[in-house]
Design a protein around this motif. Structure first.
Motif, PDB file in Angstrom:
ATOM      1  N   LYS A  89       0.759  -1.045  -0.022  1.00  0.00           N
ATOM      2  CA  LYS A  89       0.029   0.016  -0.156  1.00  0.00           C
ATOM      3  C   LYS A  89       0.973   1.171  -0.103  1.00  0.00           C
ATOM      4  CE  LYS A  89      -4.070  -2.089   2.474  1.00  0.00           C
ATOM      5  NZ  LYS A  89      -4.848  -1.821   3.807  1.00  0.00           N
ATOM      6  N   LEU A  90       0.834   2.072  -0.848  1.00  0.00           N
ATOM      7  CA  LEU A  90       1.549   3.344  -1.065  1.00  0.00           C
ATOM      8  C   LEU A  90       0.414   4.433  -1.153  1.00  0.00           C
ATOM      9  CD1 LEU A  90       3.367   1.107  -2.265  1.00  0.00           C
ATOM     10  CD2 LEU A  90       4.897   3.212  -2.671  1.00  0.00           C
ATOM     11  N   VAL A  91      -0.722   4.296  -0.655  1.00  0.00           N
ATOM     12  CA  VAL A  91      -1.848   5.329  -0.794  1.00  0.00           C
ATOM     13  C   VAL A  91      -1.274   6.675  -0.214  1.00  0.00           C
ATOM     14  CG1 VAL A  91      -4.264   6.033   0.217  1.00  0.00           C
ATOM     15  CG2 VAL A  91      -3.489   3.705  -0.224  1.00  0.00           C
ATOM     16  N   GLY A  92      -1.537   7.766  -1.062  1.00  0.00           N
ATOM     17  CA  GLY A  92      -1.119   9.142  -0.835  1.00  0.00           C
ATOM     18  C   GLY A  92       0.196   9.686  -1.034  1.00  0.00           C
ATOM     19  N   SER A  93       1.302   8.652  -1.429  1.00  0.00           N
ATOM     20  CA  SER A  93       2.576   9.071  -1.362  1.00  0.00           C
ATOM     21  C   SER A  93       2.874   9.830  -2.859  1.00  0.00           C
ATOM     22  CB  SER A  93       3.471   7.918  -1.315  1.00  0.00           C
ATOM     23  OG  SER A  93       3.380   7.320  -0.145  1.00  0.00           O
ATOM     24  N   ARG A  94       4.047  10.587  -2.774  1.00  0.00           N
ATOM     25  CA  ARG A  94       4.447  11.158  -3.673  1.00  0.00           C
ATOM     26  C   ARG A  94       6.025  10.876  -4.035  1.00  0.00           C
ATOM     27  NH1 ARG A  94       1.515  15.851  -4.527  1.00  0.00           N
ATOM     28  NH2 ARG A  94       3.137  16.763  -5.631  1.00  0.00           N
ATOM     29  N   ASP A 109      -2.151  -1.335  -3.443  1.00  0.00           N
ATOM     30  CA  ASP A 109      -3.117  -0.231  -3.518  1.00  0.00           C
ATOM     31  C   ASP A 109      -1.976   1.146  -3.533  1.00  0.00           C
ATOM     32  OD1 ASP A 109      -5.065   1.803  -3.413  1.00  0.00           O
ATOM     33  OD2 ASP A 109      -6.210   1.042  -1.570  1.00  0.00           O
ATOM     34  N   TRP A 110      -2.237   1.707  -4.662  1.00  0.00           N
ATOM     35  CA  TRP A 110      -1.358   2.867  -4.958  1.00  0.00           C
ATOM     36  C   TRP A 110      -2.346   4.028  -5.342  1.00  0.00           C
ATOM     37  CZ3 TRP A 110       4.389   2.991  -6.517  1.00  0.00           C
ATOM     38  CH2 TRP A 110       4.854   1.624  -6.078  1.00  0.00           C
ATOM     39  N   SER A 111      -3.340   4.244  -4.740  1.00  0.00           N
ATOM     40  CA  SER A 111      -4.219   5.202  -4.894  1.00  0.00           C
ATOM     41  C   SER A 111      -3.797   6.561  -4.761  1.00  0.00           C
ATOM     42  CB  SER A 111      -5.580   4.997  -4.122  1.00  0.00           C
ATOM     43  OG  SER A 111      -6.261   3.607  -5.104  1.00  0.00           O
ATOM     44  N   TYR A 112      -4.326   7.597  -5.188  1.00  0.00           N
ATOM     45  CA  TYR A 112      -3.697   8.972  -4.975  1.00  0.00           C
ATOM     46  C   TYR A 112      -2.033   9.372  -4.773  1.00  0.00           C
ATOM     47  CZ  TYR A 112      -8.546   8.448  -3.109  1.00  0.00           C
ATOM     48  OH  TYR A 112      -9.924   8.362  -3.108  1.00  0.00           O
ATOM     49  N   VAL A 113      -1.601   8.303  -5.467  1.00  0.00           N
ATOM     50  CA  VAL A 113      -0.023   8.397  -5.522  1.00  0.00           C
ATOM     51  C   VAL A 113       0.353   9.511  -6.665  1.00  0.00           C
ATOM     52  CG1 VAL A 113       1.903   7.428  -6.549  1.00  0.00           C
ATOM     53  CG2 VAL A 113       0.601   6.135  -4.919  1.00  0.00           C
ATOM     54  N   ALA A 114       1.218  10.324  -6.442  1.00  0.00           N
ATOM     55  CA  ALA A 114       1.666  11.449  -7.316  1.00  0.00           C
ATOM     56  C   ALA A 114       3.039  10.840  -7.855  1.00  0.00           C
ATOM     57  CB  ALA A 114       1.936  12.838  -6.569  1.00  0.00           C
ATOM     58  N   LEU A 115       2.858  10.632  -9.213  1.00  0.00           N
ATOM     59  CA  LEU A 115       4.099  10.381 -10.217  1.00  0.00           C
ATOM     60  C   LEU A 115       4.246  11.349 -11.241  1.00  0.00           C
ATOM     61  CD1 LEU A 115       3.276   6.532 -10.129  1.00  0.00           C
ATOM     62  CD2 LEU A 115       5.524   7.586  -9.444  1.00  0.00           C
ATOM     63  N   ARG A 116       3.987  12.549 -11.238  1.00  0.00           N
ATOM     64  CA  ARG A 116       4.080  13.371 -12.306  1.00  0.00           C
ATOM     65  C   ARG A 116       5.339  13.385 -12.866  1.00  0.00           C
ATOM     66  NH1 ARG A 116       0.033  17.555 -11.902  1.00  0.00           N
ATOM     67  NH2 ARG A 116       1.713  18.872 -12.996  1.00  0.00           N
ATOM     68  N   GLY A 117       5.331  13.350 -14.293  1.00  0.00           N
ATOM     69  CA  GLY A 117       6.543  13.382 -14.899  1.00  0.00           C
ATOM     70  C   GLY A 117       7.561  12.449 -14.952  1.00  0.00           C
ATOM     71  N   ALA A 128      -2.523  -3.329  -9.894  1.00  0.00           N
ATOM     72  CA  ALA A 128      -2.697  -2.602  -8.806  1.00  0.00           C
ATOM     73  C   ALA A 128      -3.719  -1.695  -8.908  1.00  0.00           C
ATOM     74  CB  ALA A 128      -1.217  -1.551  -8.900  1.00  0.00           C
ATOM     75  N   ARG A 129      -4.241  -1.271  -7.809  1.00  0.00           N
ATOM     76  CA  ARG A 129      -5.502  -0.123  -7.807  1.00  0.00           C
ATOM     77  C   ARG A 129      -4.604   1.196  -7.630  1.00  0.00           C
ATOM     78  NH1 ARG A 129     -10.585  -0.094  -4.908  1.00  0.00           N
ATOM     79  NH2 ARG A 129     -11.133   1.825  -3.941  1.00  0.00           N
ATOM     80  N   MET A 130      -5.025   2.118  -8.566  1.00  0.00           N
ATOM     81  CA  MET A 130      -4.343   3.374  -8.488  1.00  0.00           C
ATOM     82  C   MET A 130      -5.101   4.434  -8.817  1.00  0.00           C
ATOM     83  SD  MET A 130      -0.656   2.546 -10.815  1.00  0.00           S
ATOM     84  CE  MET A 130       0.079   3.769 -10.450  1.00  0.00           C
ATOM     85  N   ARG A 131      -6.278   4.490  -8.279  1.00  0.00           N
ATOM     86  CA  ARG A 131      -7.454   5.418  -8.356  1.00  0.00           C
ATOM     87  C   ARG A 131      -6.950   6.539  -7.936  1.00  0.00           C
ATOM     88  NH1 ARG A 131     -13.240   2.799  -7.031  1.00  0.00           N
ATOM     89  NH2 ARG A 131     -13.049   0.906  -8.474  1.00  0.00           N
ATOM     90  N   GLU A 132      -7.452   7.693  -8.833  1.00  0.00           N
ATOM     91  CA  GLU A 132      -7.068   8.993  -8.785  1.00  0.00           C
ATOM     92  C   GLU A 132      -5.516   9.475  -8.512  1.00  0.00           C
ATOM     93  OE1 GLU A 132      -9.741  11.585  -6.845  1.00  0.00           O
ATOM     94  OE2 GLU A 132     -11.170   9.857  -6.429  1.00  0.00           O
ATOM     95  N   ALA A 133      -4.748   8.559  -9.238  1.00  0.00           N
ATOM     96  CA  ALA A 133      -3.372   8.800  -9.165  1.00  0.00           C
ATOM     97  C   ALA A 133      -3.061  10.020 -10.219  1.00  0.00           C
ATOM     98  CB  ALA A 133      -2.451   7.381  -9.558  1.00  0.00           C
ATOM     99  N   ASP A 134      -2.083  10.606  -9.997  1.00  0.00           N
ATOM    100  CA  ASP A 134      -1.613  11.921 -10.669  1.00  0.00           C
ATOM    101  C   ASP A 134      -0.353  11.358 -11.369  1.00  0.00           C
ATOM    102  OD1 ASP A 134      -0.816  13.919 -11.987  1.00  0.00           O
ATOM    103  OD2 ASP A 134      -0.506  15.376 -10.045  1.00  0.00           O
ATOM    104  N   LEU A 135      -0.737  11.006 -12.734  1.00  0.00           N
ATOM    105  CA  LEU A 135       0.120  10.599 -13.723  1.00  0.00           C
ATOM    106  C   LEU A 135       0.569  11.385 -14.816  1.00  0.00           C
ATOM    107  CD1 LEU A 135      -1.525   6.811 -13.932  1.00  0.00           C
ATOM    108  CD2 LEU A 135       0.454   7.601 -12.796  1.00  0.00           C
TER     109      LEU A 135
END
Length: 207
Positions: A89-94, A109-117, A128-135
């Motif tokens: 679980k990495l929920v909410g990590s950046r 569960d990698w939901s809400y993860v920020a991986l911009r760029g 994996a579950r990556m709901r609302e992730a910032d890709l």
């Protein structure tokens, strides 16, 4: 600084330039800890929990994590070469300025993860579950991104050219804002993408 073991929570501390190479960190708990320049290469991790921690210039190369949690953590300038995360679980990590060559993620569960760029071109992420992730702006040309739950994920300006996307939820992908040339998709995904372009998919017309 010696790190906490045996499940004893470490809170509000800083671990700097520690050598944890090859250690078993299973079951450890850390909350609000800053890890700076720590070598976690080839560590074994079954069920460790890191909450609200920061990792700066840390190495996770060839590390193995299963049923672990990194909740609301921030990773800056870290290396994940050939690291494996299974059912974590990495929920909410950046993640900022990190490298992910040969990273393997299976389930979790990698939901809400920020991986911009982020450059995920050599990564394999499946199931994996990556709901609302910032890709936003992710560079994933040639990556394997299969059977992912990406409901509500941000994809703007991402490069998915040549990526294997089969089985992944692409309902939020705008083909006009994402590079998809050569990507592998299944029939259902093709319908989703064509519909996103404003076309109507209908049965063959009678002759």
């Amino acid at each position: 600084m010696a790190h906490a073991g045996g499940g004893t929570p470490a809170t509000g501390t800083e671990v700097r330039q520690a050598d944890w190479y090859g250690e078993d960190i299973s079951g450890q708990e850390h909350t609000g800890v800053a890890f700076v320049g720590v070598d976690l290469s080839e560590t074994t991790d079954d069920g460790a929990v890191f909450t609200d921690c920061t990792f700066r210039d840390c190495r996770f190369n060839l590390s193995r994590h299963s049923d672990a949690a990194f909740l609301n953590c921030t990773f800056t300038g870290c290396s994940f070469f050939s690291a494996t995360f299974t059912a974590c679980k990495l929920v909410g990590s950046r993640f900022e300025r990190c490298t992910f060559d040969l990273l393997t993620v299976t389930g979790g569960d990698w939901s809400y993860v920020a991986l911009r760029g982020a450059d995920l071109s050599k990564a394999t992420v499946t199931g994996a579950r990556m709901r609302e992730a910032d890709l936003t702006g992710v560079r994933a040309a040639g990556a394997t991104l299969r059977h992912l739950d990406l409901l509500g994920a941000e994809w703007e300006d991402a490069d998915l050219s040549g990526a294997d996307l089969r089985g992944t939820d692409l309902t939020g992908v705008d083909p006009r804002r994402v590079e998809l040339a050569g990507a592998q998709v299944d029939g259902a995904q093709a319908v989703v993408l064509v519909t996103a372009l404003g076309l109507n998919v209908r049965p063959d017309a009678p002759e």
